[in-house]
Design a protein around this motif. Structure first.
Motif, PDB file in Angstrom:
ATOM      1  N   ALA B 315       9.934 -37.891 -37.386  1.00  0.00           N
ATOM      2  CA  ALA B 315      10.917 -36.817 -37.216  1.00  0.00           C
ATOM      3  C   ALA B 315      11.233 -36.166 -38.564  1.00  0.00           C
ATOM      4  CB  ALA B 315      12.185 -37.362 -36.571  1.00  0.00           C
ATOM      5  N   GLY B 316      11.374 -36.992 -39.609  1.00  0.00           N
ATOM      6  CA  GLY B 316      11.666 -36.455 -40.930  1.00  0.00           C
ATOM      7  C   GLY B 316      10.569 -35.529 -41.420  1.00  0.00           C
ATOM      8  N   SER B 317       9.305 -35.920 -41.221  1.00  0.00           N
ATOM      9  CA  SER B 317       8.225 -35.080 -41.708  1.00  0.00           C
ATOM     10  C   SER B 317       8.162 -33.761 -40.942  1.00  0.00           C
ATOM     11  CB  SER B 317       6.890 -35.822 -41.635  1.00  0.00           C
ATOM     12  OG  SER B 317       6.654 -36.255 -40.332  1.00  0.00           O
ATOM     13  N   VAL B 318       8.501 -33.805 -39.651  1.00  0.00           N
ATOM     14  CA  VAL B 318       8.507 -32.558 -38.885  1.00  0.00           C
ATOM     15  C   VAL B 318       9.564 -31.596 -39.438  1.00  0.00           C
ATOM     16  CG1 VAL B 318       9.014 -31.567 -36.633  1.00  0.00           C
ATOM     17  CG2 VAL B 318       7.555 -33.551 -36.798  1.00  0.00           C
ATOM     18  N   ILE B 319      10.731 -32.145 -39.785  1.00  0.00           N
ATOM     19  CA  ILE B 319      11.794 -31.297 -40.331  1.00  0.00           C
ATOM     20  C   ILE B 319      11.374 -30.693 -41.672  1.00  0.00           C
ATOM     21  CG2 ILE B 319      14.119 -31.378 -41.326  1.00  0.00           C
ATOM     22  CD1 ILE B 319      14.816 -33.325 -39.062  1.00  0.00           C
ATOM     23  N   VAL B 320      10.746 -31.512 -42.517  1.00  0.00           N
ATOM     24  CA  VAL B 320      10.282 -31.007 -43.815  1.00  0.00           C
ATOM     25  C   VAL B 320       9.248 -29.908 -43.620  1.00  0.00           C
ATOM     26  CG1 VAL B 320       9.031 -31.641 -45.901  1.00  0.00           C
ATOM     27  CG2 VAL B 320      10.819 -33.135 -45.029  1.00  0.00           C
ATOM     28  N   MET B 321       8.329 -30.117 -42.679  1.00  0.00           N
ATOM     29  CA  MET B 321       7.293 -29.123 -42.426  1.00  0.00           C
ATOM     30  C   MET B 321       7.905 -27.802 -41.952  1.00  0.00           C
ATOM     31  SD  MET B 321       4.436 -29.956 -43.277  1.00  0.00           S
ATOM     32  CE  MET B 321       2.921 -30.819 -43.141  1.00  0.00           C
ATOM     33  N   ASN B 322       8.923 -27.897 -41.108  1.00  0.00           N
ATOM     34  CA  ASN B 322       9.578 -26.679 -40.625  1.00  0.00           C
ATOM     35  C   ASN B 322      10.265 -25.931 -41.752  1.00  0.00           C
ATOM     36  OD1 ASN B 322       9.991 -25.826 -37.608  1.00  0.00           O
ATOM     37  ND2 ASN B 322       9.435 -27.969 -37.676  1.00  0.00           N
ATOM     38  N   LEU B 323      10.868 -26.695 -42.651  1.00  0.00           N
ATOM     39  CA  LEU B 323      11.491 -26.079 -43.813  1.00  0.00           C
ATOM     40  C   LEU B 323      10.429 -25.330 -44.622  1.00  0.00           C
ATOM     41  CD1 LEU B 323      13.970 -25.804 -45.691  1.00  0.00           C
ATOM     42  CD2 LEU B 323      13.194 -27.874 -46.834  1.00  0.00           C
ATOM     43  N   LEU B 324       9.286 -25.986 -44.841  1.00  0.00           N
ATOM     44  CA  LEU B 324       8.198 -25.352 -45.583  1.00  0.00           C
ATOM     45  C   LEU B 324       7.765 -24.058 -44.904  1.00  0.00           C
ATOM     46  CD1 LEU B 324       5.914 -28.318 -46.688  1.00  0.00           C
ATOM     47  CD2 LEU B 324       7.414 -26.902 -48.091  1.00  0.00           C
ATOM     48  N   ALA B 325       7.666 -24.103 -43.563  1.00  0.00           N
ATOM     49  CA  ALA B 325       7.248 -22.906 -42.826  1.00  0.00           C
ATOM     50  C   ALA B 325       8.215 -21.757 -43.078  1.00  0.00           C
ATOM     51  CB  ALA B 325       7.169 -23.218 -41.337  1.00  0.00           C
ATOM     52  N   GLU B 326       9.509 -22.063 -43.040  1.00  0.00           N
ATOM     53  CA  GLU B 326      10.502 -21.006 -43.213  1.00  0.00           C
ATOM     54  C   GLU B 326      10.469 -20.437 -44.628  1.00  0.00           C
ATOM     55  OE1 GLU B 326      13.750 -23.204 -41.771  1.00  0.00           O
ATOM     56  OE2 GLU B 326      13.745 -22.240 -39.813  1.00  0.00           O
TER      57      GLU B 326
END
Lengths: 294, 339
Positions: B315-326
């Motif tokens: 879950a943490g890595s998904v959140i980090v990836m989404n931040l990167l996308a934004e």
């Protein structure tokens, strides 16, 4: 039910159906779905439930398809055709129940987040976004691993993890509708929150929710089969996911028992594809932008 | 999952209109992601420590145990303390990289996850790179020859793959390629030493899991690339490019595609959650020794600390990836950069 509003809605529904009929994919999907649902409901009448019992199974293990067992037998000598037939009941039940739960939560959160202003709606929106980002399967696995195993646990796990997309959609639609002048008129005439939501927002949002619902059923069925495949389903009930799990864990796949693998998988694909086709057709009919644009 | 992407793009558009300055934008996004991470931690505690009840009772279910032994076990696991104290211990431990101790293996969860990270990254990385290349290539072809037979077949295949459960596709590949590829694991025991031989062996084992994962994720890239290019196709600058006398091929490659790339690029990060879900089932089918298989093994117990650890990492890595996308979206879009 003969008020002008209802007459208008009935005409609109008739119009919708006429347009839906012109969409070949949607019509095929609908036909397949009706057939599957009828067969699944009638399963206890047209087949013998005794064949599902491991102890009374008549075939020998992993027989290839023959005249007696059209789709062969599983590791316990049960007819794969019968298992697939009964598996449809679990998949449909879980698919529909989880969808109802998911769409209910999603619609409620979406409307509340759009209708009311201030911090509660901001918090709701923040929570929705949080769950939207989290992979729902990971969350569903977590939930079903800590609760007692059973069909309703799966329903709960799938239902409470798949609502954020619906909530987003409903919120956007509610915002569009509430910006229209007739809502302002209703408020000016003294309509309260309940009146505005129940009489104006909900009827306008529902068609879109319906199209979304058909798509959610498809993904719920896939989620159910995935959870069962991972061994999180009800161990006493045969579902398509649990059949595939047994096929892998008993070594039937490596032994080349294709007849054990194909029927449940194809059944999932056919049912999910049908729901997707119907959902897309409904979206095309309901969304004027798609209609004119393509 | 399409709506996930839509939701984010819409949110991005909102911010673009608002015209926030870059530092404020970054601070807001990073703050939001941090809040989400804290929520994940709380959710993890709630799911795996509070809902299941007494873990000691579950662990000693089949064995006769004296009250003293139970008390000792409770003390060792730290479940004899009040809930709030447990939460503080757990939260504090996270900052020191302590994810607790596995019930089944009696080993630190962080170590076990560390061992499995490599194989998962290899699988996910390879599949994503291939999916992006394949999806974009097919999407560009499909959009350029819109409504052609190629376009219709491609969209149909993508829709069908969308309806296929990943694990079933894996099982099908296993049965269809009977013996051509290894059915489980990442290495064979009898491979000679040496980098080349070892790498070839891993690649051989990687083929089937990678193809399975690829089949499910490429479709998203294809559909997004297709619709994104379709939006560009009515643009006047393309007519200008054609009027200059450019060949059709050059118009597509130099003018239309670069402008349509943006949504597909950010999708790489946004889709990470789906890829993570995919690896769990694919690794379970092929016994690929990564985080997905670790999840599958932990479910047998259920080994709650291990499940909790994997849940936090995924879950943490998904959140980090989404931040990167934004953040990446803001860097890549010239319209946003200029403001």
């Amino acid at each position: 039910m003969t008020s002008p509003a209802w007459q208008r809605r009935r005409t609109a529904a008739g119009q919708l159906w006429r347009e839906f009929r012109t969409n070949r994919g949607g019509l095929i999907g609908l036909g397949v779905l009706v057939a599957i649902v009828v067969l699944a409901v009638l399963a206890p009448l047209i087949t013998d439930e005794g064949g599902l019992d491991v102890i009374t199974a008549t075939g020998s293990p992993l027989e290839p398809p023959s005249g007696e067992y059209w789709l062969g037998t599983d590791v316990d000598g049960r007819s794969v055709l019968l298992l697939t037939f009964w598996g449809a009941r679990v998949s449909l039940l879980v698919g529909f129940a989880a969808t109802i739960l998911s769409v209910f939560i999603g619609t409620l959160v979406g409307i509340v987040a759009a209708h009311f202003r201030g911090w509660p709606s901001a918090v709701l929106l923040r929570i929705t976004d949080f769950f939207l980002v989290l992979p729902s399967l990971v969350l569903a696995i977590a939930l079903s691993s800590v609760l007692t195993k059973g069909i309703w646990t799966i329903v709960l796990a799938v239902g409470v993890t798949s609502w954020p997309a619906t909530a987003r959609l409903v919120r956007a639609q509610t915002l569009t509708i509430e910006s229209r002048p007739y809502i302002e008129r209703a408020t000016a005439l003294g309509g309260g929150h309940g009146h505005i939501i129940g009489k104006h927002v909900l009827p306008a949002v529902l068609p879109l929710v319906l199209a979304n619902t058909t798509l959610v059923v498809g993904s719920s069925i896939i989620a159910e089969s995935t959870l069962s495949f991972l061994g999180l389903g009800d161990p006493t009930v045969v579902s398509w996911g649990s059949m595939l799990q047994t096929a892998l864990s008993s070594g039937s796949v490596t032994a080349g028992a294709w007849w054990y693998l194909l029927p449940p998988g194809l059944a999932i694909v056919v049912i999910v594809l049908s729901f997707t086709l119907v959902g897309r057709a409904l979206e095309t009919v309901l969304n004027p932008r798609l209609k004119a644009g393509r | 999952m399409t709506s996930t992407t839509d939701g984010h793009l819409a949110a991005d558009l909102d911010e673009r209109r608002a015209g926030t300055s870059t530092p404020r934008f970054v601070a807001g996004k990073v703050g939001g992601a941090l809040a989400s991470l804290v929520l994940v931690v709380v959710l993890g505690f709630l799911l795996f420590r509070m809902i299941p009840g007494d873990p000691v009772a579950t662990m000693t279910r089949d064995r006769p145990t004296s009250p003293e032994q139970l008390a000792l076990l409770r003390e060792r696991l730290g479940v004899d303390k009040p809930m709030w104290q447990q939460f503080l211990d757990y939260f504090g431990g996270l900052f020191q990289g302590d994810l607790g101790t596995s019930y089944m293996y009696s080993r630190p969860v962080a170590d076990m996850i560390g061992e499995r990270l490599g194989p998962t990254l290899l699988l996910v990385g390879t599949a994503t790179v291939l999916a992006v290349l394949l999806g974009m290539w097919l999407g560009i072809r499909a959009a350029w020859k819109r409504d052609s037979a190629f376009d219709r077949v491609q969209t149909g295949v993508a829709l069908t793959l969308w309806s296929v459960p990943q694990f079933w596709l894996g099982l099908l590949l296993l049965i269809a390629t009977q013996g051509l590829f290894p059915s489980r694991g990442m290495r064979s025991p009898d491979v000679p030493e040496g980098f080349v031989a070892q790498s070839l062996d891993v690649a051989w084992h990687l083929t089937l899991p990678c193809v399975t994962l690829l089949a499910v994720i490429y479709a998203q890239y294809m559909l997004v690339m297709r619709s994104s290019l379709l939006e560009e196709m009515g643009s006047e600058y393309l007519t200008t490019a054609r009027a200059k006398g450019l060949r059709d091929d050059l118009v597509r490659r130099r003018h239309a595609v670069p402008n349509a790339l943006l949504p597909a690029v950010t999708l790489v990060f946004l889709q990470f959650g789906m890829v993570v879900s995919g690896t769990i089932t694919v690794e379970a089918v092929f016994s690929w020794p990564g985080l997905g298989l670790l999840t599958y093994e932990a479910l047998r117990g259920p080994d709650l600390p291990l499940l909790q650890g994997v849940f936090l990492v995924l879950a943490g890595s998904v959140i980090v990836m989404n931040l990167l996308a934004e953040l990446l979206y803001r860097v890549l879009d010239p319209r946003v950069r200029a403001s």
